[in-house]
Every structure is written in C-alpha cells, then in structure tokens.
Design a protein around this motif. Structure first.
Motif, PDB file in Angstrom:
ATOM      1  N   VAL A 152      43.182  38.152  31.185  1.00 26.35           N
ATOM      2  CA  VAL A 152      44.497  38.070  30.647  1.00 26.35           C
ATOM      3  C   VAL A 152      44.640  36.432  30.619  1.00 26.35           C
ATOM      4  O   VAL A 152      45.282  35.756  30.708  1.00 26.35           O
ATOM      5  N   GLU A 153      44.950  36.566  32.952  1.00 25.74           N
ATOM      6  CA  GLU A 153      45.164  35.172  33.267  1.00 25.74           C
ATOM      7  C   GLU A 153      43.248  33.759  33.706  1.00 25.74           C
ATOM      8  O   GLU A 153      43.458  32.793  33.927  1.00 25.74           O
ATOM      9  N   ASN A 154      42.595  34.596  33.618  1.00 21.16           N
ATOM     10  CA  ASN A 154      41.077  34.310  33.071  1.00 21.16           C
ATOM     11  C   ASN A 154      40.590  33.771  34.700  1.00 21.16           C
ATOM     12  O   ASN A 154      41.089  31.968  34.931  1.00 21.16           O
ATOM     13  N   ILE A 155      40.583  34.532  35.748  1.00 30.07           N
ATOM     14  CA  ILE A 155      40.867  34.449  36.457  1.00 30.07           C
ATOM     15  C   ILE A 155      39.949  35.031  37.365  1.00 30.07           C
ATOM     16  O   ILE A 155      40.098  36.045  36.721  1.00 30.07           O
ATOM     17  N   LEU A 156      39.238  35.103  38.405  1.00 29.48           N
ATOM     18  CA  LEU A 156      38.907  36.099  39.426  1.00 29.48           C
ATOM     19  C   LEU A 156      39.682  36.766  40.486  1.00 29.48           C
ATOM     20  O   LEU A 156      40.275  35.814  40.734  1.00 29.48           O
ATOM     21  N   GLU A 157      39.585  37.501  40.974  1.00 33.02           N
ATOM     22  CA  GLU A 157      40.428  38.546  41.920  1.00 33.02           C
ATOM     23  C   GLU A 157      39.153  39.188  42.700  1.00 33.02           C
ATOM     24  O   GLU A 157      38.740  39.497  42.416  1.00 33.02           O
ATOM     25  N   ILE A 158      39.467  38.756  44.421  1.00 37.88           N
ATOM     26  CA  ILE A 158      38.267  39.775  45.195  1.00 37.88           C
ATOM     27  C   ILE A 158      40.209  41.206  45.397  1.00 37.88           C
ATOM     28  O   ILE A 158      41.256  40.930  45.788  1.00 37.88           O
ATOM     29  N   ASP A 159      39.528  42.074  46.049  1.00 38.51           N
ATOM     30  CA  ASP A 159      39.897  43.463  45.961  1.00 38.51           C
ATOM     31  C   ASP A 159      39.959  42.790  47.653  1.00 38.51           C
ATOM     32  O   ASP A 159      39.207  43.358  48.125  1.00 38.51           O
ATOM     33  N   ARG A 160      41.687  43.518  48.299  1.00 35.37           N
ATOM     34  CA  ARG A 160      42.131  43.426  49.224  1.00 35.37           C
ATOM     35  C   ARG A 160      40.704  44.907  50.307  1.00 35.37           C
ATOM     36  O   ARG A 160      40.775  44.875  50.795  1.00 35.37           O
TER      37      ARG A 160
ATOM     38  N   ILE B 251      31.601  37.598  49.088  1.00 38.78           N
ATOM     39  CA  ILE B 251      32.171  37.841  48.037  1.00 38.78           C
ATOM     40  C   ILE B 251      32.240  39.174  46.607  1.00 38.78           C
ATOM     41  O   ILE B 251      31.029  38.998  45.477  1.00 38.78           O
ATOM     42  N   TYR B 252      32.834  39.849  46.117  1.00 35.07           N
ATOM     43  CA  TYR B 252      33.077  40.466  45.222  1.00 35.07           C
ATOM     44  C   TYR B 252      34.009  40.432  44.232  1.00 35.07           C
ATOM     45  O   TYR B 252      34.948  40.830  44.768  1.00 35.07           O
ATOM     46  N   ALA B 253      34.027  39.958  43.344  1.00 27.16           N
ATOM     47  CA  ALA B 253      35.385  39.886  42.236  1.00 27.16           C
ATOM     48  C   ALA B 253      35.335  40.923  41.114  1.00 27.16           C
ATOM     49  O   ALA B 253      34.143  40.615  40.247  1.00 27.16           O
ATOM     50  N   LYS B 254      36.122  40.699  40.501  1.00 26.59           N
ATOM     51  CA  LYS B 254      36.990  41.393  39.391  1.00 26.59           C
ATOM     52  C   LYS B 254      37.027  39.840  38.076  1.00 26.59           C
ATOM     53  O   LYS B 254      37.882  39.691  38.647  1.00 26.59           O
ATOM     54  N   LYS B 255      36.922  40.382  37.042  1.00 30.82           N
ATOM     55  CA  LYS B 255      37.494  39.540  36.081  1.00 30.82           C
ATOM     56  C   LYS B 255      38.907  39.652  35.996  1.00 30.82           C
ATOM     57  O   LYS B 255      39.293  40.924  36.018  1.00 30.82           O
ATOM     58  N   ASN B 256      39.975  38.811  35.419  1.00 31.54           N
ATOM     59  CA  ASN B 256      41.373  39.361  35.188  1.00 31.54           C
ATOM     60  C   ASN B 256      41.228  37.673  34.304  1.00 31.54           C
ATOM     61  O   ASN B 256      41.390  37.384  34.012  1.00 31.54           O
TER      62      ASN B 256
END
Length: 260
Positions: A121-129, A114-119
């Motif tokens: 604002v919502e304090n969560i990690l996200e995966i780019d599709r 997994i490569y993830a970015k920090k959000n």
C-alpha cells in the motif's frame, strides 16, 4: 500538637509511597504487556520463508520518529546493502523500523541482518519488531542458514517449541520422529525448544508425549494436529512434508489440566 502533625506527615508520606508503588507496578505491567510478542523463538529457516526480503546492510541514517496506530514509534532507516539473500532490491534501500522501548534497538553506522516484509500500500519495506532482524554480531545462526542455502548438500529441519510448562515438566516430555519406517527419539532443551536437522526429504510424523494432561491453547502456523489424553498424559502428533532445504516450525502453547 507537633507530635500529631508529625504523625499526619508520616502517614501522608506512606500513602504517597504506596500510590507511587502502585503506579510503578501498573506502568511496568502495561509496558511488558505492550511489548509481549505472540510468537515464539522463530528459527532462521522460518523467518527466511516468511520474509519478502532478506539482506545484510549498514544503517546509514534514520529519519524522525512518528507514532504508529499501535503506539510504537516508527522511524525510516536508510541502509547500504552489502548482501542480498532474498528479494530484488537496490544497494540503497529505505526500511520502516519500529523503535523505542517496544521496538527494534538499532543504531546508525552498525551492520544488521534484516528480514523485511513488503507494504504494498505504501510501497515500503517493514521490519517486524517480533522478528529475527538483529545486529550482525548477534545473527550467527542466520548467516549460517543463508550460507547453507548455497551449499551443495541439502539439509532440512523440523523445529518445535512448547510454552506454558515448568522446567521439570519440559524435561519429561519426549519427542519421536518417524520417517521411512525408522523412529528416532529427541528431548527438548531447557527452554522447551527442539530442532532436528536431517539430510532426508519427504514425510515425517512427529509425536510429542507430555507427562501430564494439557490443553493446546495456541498453535502457530495454522497447524493441524492430532491430540489425545491417555492415563492423564497428553499425546500430540502431526505430519510434516519437507522438500529440499525447507523447514517446519511449530509453536505449541499449552495449559496444564492435571498432573500424575
């Protein structure tokens, strides 16, 4: 009268078939357009540098889906982390995942890179599709890259990708790399991709010679390049400075202006 009715019914069936065909084509086009990723084949080194968090983990469970502003279904995946390569995260982590036809294909109880970015604002990690996150079985290059970061030997890489040309035109493109007074020549692969791995650090000058006149219509990474057309051929050059275990990735989308 019966013959007329049969002809009318046959005509209606043909019209229905045509309408259904048009709808099918429209939906196919809409789906493919919606799922198109603007970037090219980002290499592991570039994905690693851009990500806030990189880890290997097993997906334990997923929450119910909801639709994002981009109309891509979103789910929250809960991972059990087995290896952290970048970032500071706990052994159990939640990640927002785009799913569905245009999202990330993922299943519980499978292990993923997994490569993830920090959000923030919502304090969560996200995966780019459109990123490199993938099932571990398909992430051999990614695992090899993070293993190389722990190596005592320093490897750097220069990676490029050219889109918009036919296979025969890609075959005639030449790549030259100059460093410390020496010049080495390379060729693109059949997909318009090149990767140069080097133990050297410092400044490199990359020269790409196109067999035809082209216009650069998209250039990734806010790159600065020199571009000139000579005798119906376009020559593109740019400079790269590589430090230890770093990489440089450029995507050049081009449009043909004429041939030779």
């Amino acid at each position: 009268m019966r013959l007329i009715d049969m002809k009318i019914k046959s005509h209606k069936k043909q019209i229905i078939k045509i309408v259904l065909c048009i709808i099918s084509i429209f939906l196919t086009f809409q789906s493919s357009f919606a799922c198109t990723c603007p970037l090219g084949n980002i290499p592991p080194c570039q994905a690693f540098e851009k990500a806030d968090v990189v880890f290997i983990g097993t997906l334990k469970r997923m929450s119910d889906m909801n639709v994002s502003q981009e109309r891509t279904p979103i789910s929250i995946g809960e991972f059990s982390v087995s290896r952290i390569s970048k970032g500071n995260i706990p052994q159990e982590i939640k990640v927002r995942i785009p799913v569905g036809d245009c999202g990330f294909l993922i299943k519980p109880q499978e292990t993923y890179f997994i490569y993830a970015k920090k959000n923030d604002v919502e304090n969560i990690l996200e995966i780019d599709r459109c990123g490199r996150s993938n099932q571990i079985a398909n992430a051999k290059a990614d695992v090899e890259y993070i293993d190389s970061l722990n190596s005592q030997i320093s490897f750097q890489s220069i990676v490029g990708e050219i889109k918009g040309l036919e296979k025969e035109e890609l075959e005639r493109i030449s790549i030259s790399v100059k460093n410390a007074g020496k010049t080495l020549n390379y060729q693109l692969d059949k997909n318009g991709y090149f990767k140069i791995k080097t133990k050297k650090e410092g400044s490199f000058n990359i020269i790409i010679k196109f067999p035809i006149a082209v216009e650069i219509i998209q250039l990734a990474n806010n790159s600065t390049i020199n571009e000139e057309t000579v005798n119906s051929r376009t020559i593109v050059s740019y400079n790269v400075v590589l430090s230890s275990k770093k990489c440089d990735y450029r995507l050049l989308s081009v449009k043909k202006l004429g041939g030779i």
